[in-house]
Design a protein around this motif. Structure first.
Motif, PDB file in Angstrom:
ATOM      1  N   ALA A  35      22.542  41.024  40.776  1.00 43.74           N
ATOM      2  CA  ALA A  35      23.227  41.518  41.981  1.00 43.74           C
ATOM      3  C   ALA A  35      24.591  41.076  42.076  1.00 43.74           C
ATOM      4  N   ARG A  36      25.025  39.832  41.663  1.00 49.67           N
ATOM      5  CA  ARG A  36      26.566  39.458  41.743  1.00 49.67           C
ATOM      6  C   ARG A  36      27.362  40.468  41.057  1.00 49.67           C
ATOM      7  N   TYR A  37      26.691  40.716  39.637  1.00 50.87           N
ATOM      8  CA  TYR A  37      27.281  41.646  38.557  1.00 50.87           C
ATOM      9  C   TYR A  37      27.497  43.113  39.193  1.00 50.87           C
ATOM     10  N   ILE A  38      26.439  43.426  39.958  1.00 54.76           N
ATOM     11  CA  ILE A  38      26.561  44.724  40.717  1.00 54.76           C
ATOM     12  C   ILE A  38      27.544  44.943  41.663  1.00 54.76           C
ATOM     13  N   GLY A  39      27.889  43.798  42.264  1.00 51.80           N
ATOM     14  CA  GLY A  39      28.824  43.545  43.437  1.00 51.80           C
ATOM     15  C   GLY A  39      30.312  43.757  42.680  1.00 51.80           C
ATOM     16  N   GLY A  40      30.431  43.123  41.521  1.00 56.42           N
ATOM     17  CA  GLY A  40      31.709  43.341  40.887  1.00 56.42           C
ATOM     18  C   GLY A  40      31.746  44.545  40.326  1.00 56.42           C
ATOM     19  N   LEU A  41      30.649  45.441  39.906  1.00 52.39           N
ATOM     20  CA  LEU A  41      30.765  46.715  39.668  1.00 52.39           C
ATOM     21  C   LEU A  41      31.187  47.647  40.862  1.00 52.39           C
ATOM     22  N   PHE A  42      30.519  47.343  41.768  1.00 51.71           N
ATOM     23  CA  PHE A  42      30.725  48.226  43.047  1.00 51.71           C
ATOM     24  C   PHE A  42      32.413  47.988  43.395  1.00 51.71           C
ATOM     25  N   ILE A  43      32.941  46.765  43.393  1.00 50.01           N
ATOM     26  CA  ILE A  43      34.418  46.664  43.802  1.00 50.01           C
ATOM     27  C   ILE A  43      35.125  47.535  42.707  1.00 50.01           C
ATOM     28  N   GLY A  44      34.891  47.430  41.776  1.00 47.84           N
ATOM     29  CA  GLY A  44      35.716  47.767  40.574  1.00 47.84           C
ATOM     30  C   GLY A  44      35.608  49.548  40.370  1.00 47.84           C
TER      31      GLY A  44
END
Length: 196
Positions: A35-44
């Motif tokens: 979920a943290r990784y998805i947060g980064g992908l979402f921002i990116g």
């Protein structure tokens, strides 16, 4: 609008570095890190979309040298990420379990992910909705893209976590993680072949 939503769905659900790495992180490290990784992908991905709609991406990518550097960085980073996912479930004494990719890793991946630029360019420059209201169209497209993007990525995370929760034998888990990593590398290989 329905055509645009369908295009978003099919462009997002098809395997690319983002969704494959989400499944790999879920399988190798579990839900919370995923979920943290998805947060980064979402921002990116939203930063990439913003660069596309403002023309910054076109300006930067107009230089062939910059495109080459980004391509090499993308290849190297995806290879590194695939390697980390491949080793995540390995129970080999001399290989310490790698740190799970986090928010920064997700942002970094999208910044150099060729699919992110191609998809956002196709979505934000194509499929006209409002002929005389560009920024209203852009705002609506951001809403639709993100409303589809988030559930798809969490679905891929769920698939990876489901594999993780099966409590498979170490060799089986390692084989799944290696399979995820090889799938990511296949996407990278396709990008190399189409770039040349």
């Amino acid at each position: 609008m329905l055509t645009f939503a369908l295009a978003v769905f099919f462009l997002m659900v098809t395997p690319g570095p983002g969704v494959l790495s989400v499944a790999g992180v879920g399988s190798g490290f579990g839900f919370r890190p995923g979920a943290r990784y998805i947060g980064g992908l979402f921002i990116g991905t939203n930063l990439v979309a913003l660069a596309v709609v403002t023309g910054l991406a076109a300006l930067i990518l107009a230089d062939a040298r910059v495109r080459t550097v980004l391509f090499v960085l993308s290849f190297a980073y995806l290879t590194y990420l695939a390697f980390r996912i491949a080793l995540a479930g390995a129970r080999i004494a001399f290989v310490e379990k790698a740190r799970a990719p986090g928010i920064g890793d997700g942002v970094a991946l999208q910044a150099i992910n060729p699919k992110a630029y191609a998809v956002n360019t196709a979505l934000f420059t194509g499929f006209p909705i409002f002929a005389d209201a560009y920024w209203a169209e852009v705002a609506l497209k951001f809403l639709v893209v993100n409303a589809i993007w988030l559930p798809i990525h969490f679905l891929w995370l769920w698939a990876g976590v489901s594999l993780h929760r099966l409590d498979l034998r170490p060799g089986t888990q390692r084989a799944i993680n290696i399979g995820m990593a090889l799938s990511m590398m296949a996407v990278v290989a396709l990008a190399v072949l189409t770039a040349g």
